[in-house]
Scaffold this active site. Structure first.
Site, mmCIF file in Angstrom:
data_model
loop_
_atom_site.group_PDB
_atom_site.id
_atom_site.type_symbol
_atom_site.label_atom_id
_atom_site.label_comp_id
_atom_site.label_asym_id
_atom_site.label_seq_id
_atom_site.Cartn_x
_atom_site.Cartn_y
_atom_site.Cartn_z
ATOM 1 N N SER A 191 -0.904 11.606 -8.701
ATOM 2 C CA SER A 191 0.491 11.365 -8.371
ATOM 3 C C SER A 191 1.403 11.673 -9.552
ATOM 4 C CB SER A 191 0.639 9.897 -7.922
ATOM 5 O OG SER A 191 1.582 9.798 -6.899
ATOM 6 N N ASP A 476 -2.251 12.625 -1.739
ATOM 7 C CA ASP A 476 -2.220 11.723 -2.883
ATOM 8 C C ASP A 476 -3.234 10.596 -2.664
ATOM 9 O OD1 ASP A 476 -1.400 9.557 -4.587
ATOM 10 O OD2 ASP A 476 0.573 10.483 -4.763
#
Length: 641
Positions: A191, A476
């Site tokens: 991320s 993610d």
């Protein structure tokens, strides 16, 4: 694996191998002979056949001869030998003597196995020289450490958008000030921390330089107005770059647009950097090896029910569960049965960042509107415009006449952007590089597979390896657990100490609790996480977790994102003056915090405060880090190699 090369003359024929990657192909026999070779990639079994279909009608003077289909079982063909096939009677002689060449030779383009690739093994050997030298100085050792005595130290991070980007710079700066950065062999990111890592790894010697310069550049990018990311020039650039990416053969989605926005937020120009370019930053062991993490999802299943861990290093991209890896530059190209069948250009790092941090793409429309500070921006570029002509002075008409409006259709650019933005898929799709593989029954019992056997369908290999999964659906890791731990816990990496730098929003202990529960369920050695309820209410700057009864379990140093003693101390042991107390007021926990995940732009003051806070939290816990390193060296010396 089978490569069927077929060479035929004087006719256009159609070749079909059902279940192959290519399906059907045609040969134009009046073309150059070098163009009359076709290749099929397929699994050979009793049902696999090569069908050669002649044209529907063959004319011979006034007589029409109906064509047929020649069919050959592929498992009956000798390997690497030329076969001459005589046509059936009724077909004119000029169509005789078809040549078929079967080939099973050649190495796979997918590396199978749970060992580290040779490049990473070589990296570790070189990196340990840096680590050994740093530890000798820090721990005041009298003798040099032998190679097997050098512990492997890793950093794991959590995501959090611009907050994690900024905070990670401060943590690394603190480690550098303590001369501990050279002790780190791996940095795991996901991320927002992948933004920090990708920026740093554009410099081949970043950890050998004072980080203040890199932080100044990050400060410039984080504090600049993000409205520039949505200017007309940027919108045209996004459109053209996505169009070019599609022409190259890549899938494009909203995630790719998000990646381009990230590029604009963090750079002043197009970033040509690619993952494989980062090899120059680690080939001499001069920096820790970066490991970026994502998860693969499956249609019809939630991330809690099905996910598969992927790791990305400058050397390889690999699926942890299957022990299958490909070269970093081949990620995005098409594979079948372990063979590279269609090579595409390597994806630029900004598109990778869009995928690694795709959880934030859910809120990118919020960012889009926020950047323009009005819904007018969205209306201006993605909707048809209807203007009341009476409001235009130069077009005003008699007020007693019927109201008239001027309708302006949206442009091609705005329509294209609207199609992408309103669809808003949150999954990045890349070609599945294990497509076409079949899983052996005993593979389910292998140590590597069993370690990551964690989904609802792992007991049904036919579902795991369905041929319908032509694409990897990557997101993610925050969709499952906000952590980059798994690649660092591969047994072959033998990680001794993990510095857990936590930058998540909300509960600081949640990612650690979740990963500890998950890892324990996988049977991977991991220390027990024990934090009192009192501490959970008021977290300290650092916690150490270790398991003396399990030498294989790494020592974990947990650094939550908190403002504890920093309120009163501007440096370890140096109290703030009354005039400096305001600098210690850094809100990283309340809903009014200026560092929430949705914030993409910080003020210069807030950027500096967050960097100083995370820098201080590392510096103030030097003794705990040194103790963990000393223990790791002692454990290494006790092991028998």
């Amino acid at each position: 694996m089978c490569n069927e090369g077929c060479l035929i003359a004087d006719l256009e024929l159609t070749f079909t191998v059902k279940g192959s990657h290519e399906g059907s192909q045609k040969i134009l026999l009046d073309s150059d002979p070098s163009l009359r070779i076709i290749v099929f990639h397929c699994v050979i079994n009793e049902q696999t056949r090569l069908d050669v279909t002649l044209p529907e009608e063959l004319a011979d003077g006034n007589e029409t001869v109906k064509s047929g289909v020649l069919s050959f079982p592929l498992n009956s063909l000798p390997v690497q030998k030329e076969i001459i096939v005589e046509e059936e009677a009724g077909v004119v002689n000029k169509y005789n003597n078809r040549k078929i060449i079967a080939n099973l030779s050649g190495d796979l383009d997918v590396r199978l196995g749970f060992n580290l690739c040779m490049e990473e093994q070589e990296f570790l050997r070189k990196r340990k020289k840096y680590v050994a030298a740093a530890l000798k100085k820090i721990l005041h050792l009298e003798e040099d450490l032998k190679e097997h005595e050098v512990p492997v130290v890793a950093i794991t991070t959590t995501g959090g958008g611009t907050r994690s980007l900024t905070a990670m710079y401060g943590s690394l700066l603190g480690l550098q000030k303590l001369n501990l950065l050279d002790c780190i062999s791996y940095i795991g990111g996901l991320s927002g921390t992948t933004w920090t890592m990708a920026n740093l790894y554009e410099d081949a010697n970043w950890s050998q330089k004072y980080l203040e310069d890199a932080i100044k550049e990050a400060r410039k990018q984080v504090t600049k107005s993000k409205i520039c990311c949505f200017s007309l020039d940027c919108l045209k650039y996004y459109y053209e770059d996505l169009k070019e990416r599609t022409k190259e053969g890549h899938n494009t989605s909203f995630i790719d647009l998000w990646g381009l926005v990230i590029e604009s937020m963090l750079h002043d120009k197009k970033d040509e950097h690619r993952l494989s370019d980062q090899r120059q930053t680690v080939d001499n062991g001069q920096n820790p090896l970066p490991i970026y993490v994502a998860i693969n999802l499956k249609s019809g299943y939630s991330a809690q029910a099905f996910r598969e861990w992927l790791e990305f290093t400058p050397y390889e991209v690999g699926l942890l569960k299957y022990g299958a890896s490909i070269r970093a530059e081949h990620f995005g190209s098409e594979f079948f049965m372990g063979r590279l069948v269609k090579r595409l250009s390597e994806t630029r790092i900004c598109y990778m960042q869009g995928m690694w941090s795709s959880i934030f793409s859910i809120d990118v429309m919020y960012v889009w509107n926020l950047a323009a500070d009005s819904e007018d921006f969205w209306c201006r570029w993605t909707r048809d415009r209807v203007t009341d002509i009476a409001e235009e002075p130069f077009l005003s008409m008699n007020p007693y006449e019927v109201d008239t409006c001027l309708f302006t259709p949206s442009s091609v650019l705005s329509s294209a952007l609207r199609d992408v933005l309103t669809g808003r898929p949150t999954i990045a799709q890349y070609p599945n590089f294990i497509r076409g593989f079949q899983m052996h029954s005993k593979y389910l019992e292998s140590e590597g597979f069993s370690t990551w056997k964690d989904t609802v369908i792992d007991s049904f290999p036919n579902k795991l390896m369905e041929t319908a999964d032509d694409e990897l659906s990557l997101v993610d890791t925050g969709f499952f657990i906000n952590t980059s731990y798994p690649p660092l816990l591969r047994s072959k990496r033998e990680v001794d100490v993990i510095l857990h730098l936590n930058y998540s929003g909300g509960s600081q202990t949640l990612p650690l609790d979740q990963i500890a529960k998950y890892i324990s369920g996988q049977g991977i050695p991991f220390p027990k996480i024990e934090i009192s309820e009192e501490d959970r209410e008021n977290l300290k700057e650092c916690y150490v977790f270790e398991d003396a009864d399990s030498p294989q379990a790494p020592t974990v140093l947990f650094f939550p994102l908190v403002n504890d003693t920093f309120k009163k101390y501007k440096a370890p042991g140096v109290e703030r003056t009354p005039e400096e107390m305001a600098e210690g007021k850094v809100d990283v926990s309340t809903i009014l915090s200026p560092f929430t995940t949705r914030e993409v732009c910080f003020s210069e003051e807030n950027f500096d405060k967050l960097v100083k806070l995370t820098d201080y939290n590392v510096l103030n816990n030097e003794k705990l880090i040194i103790r963990a390193l000393r223990l790791a060296v002692a454990r290494r010396k006790q092991r028998k190699y």
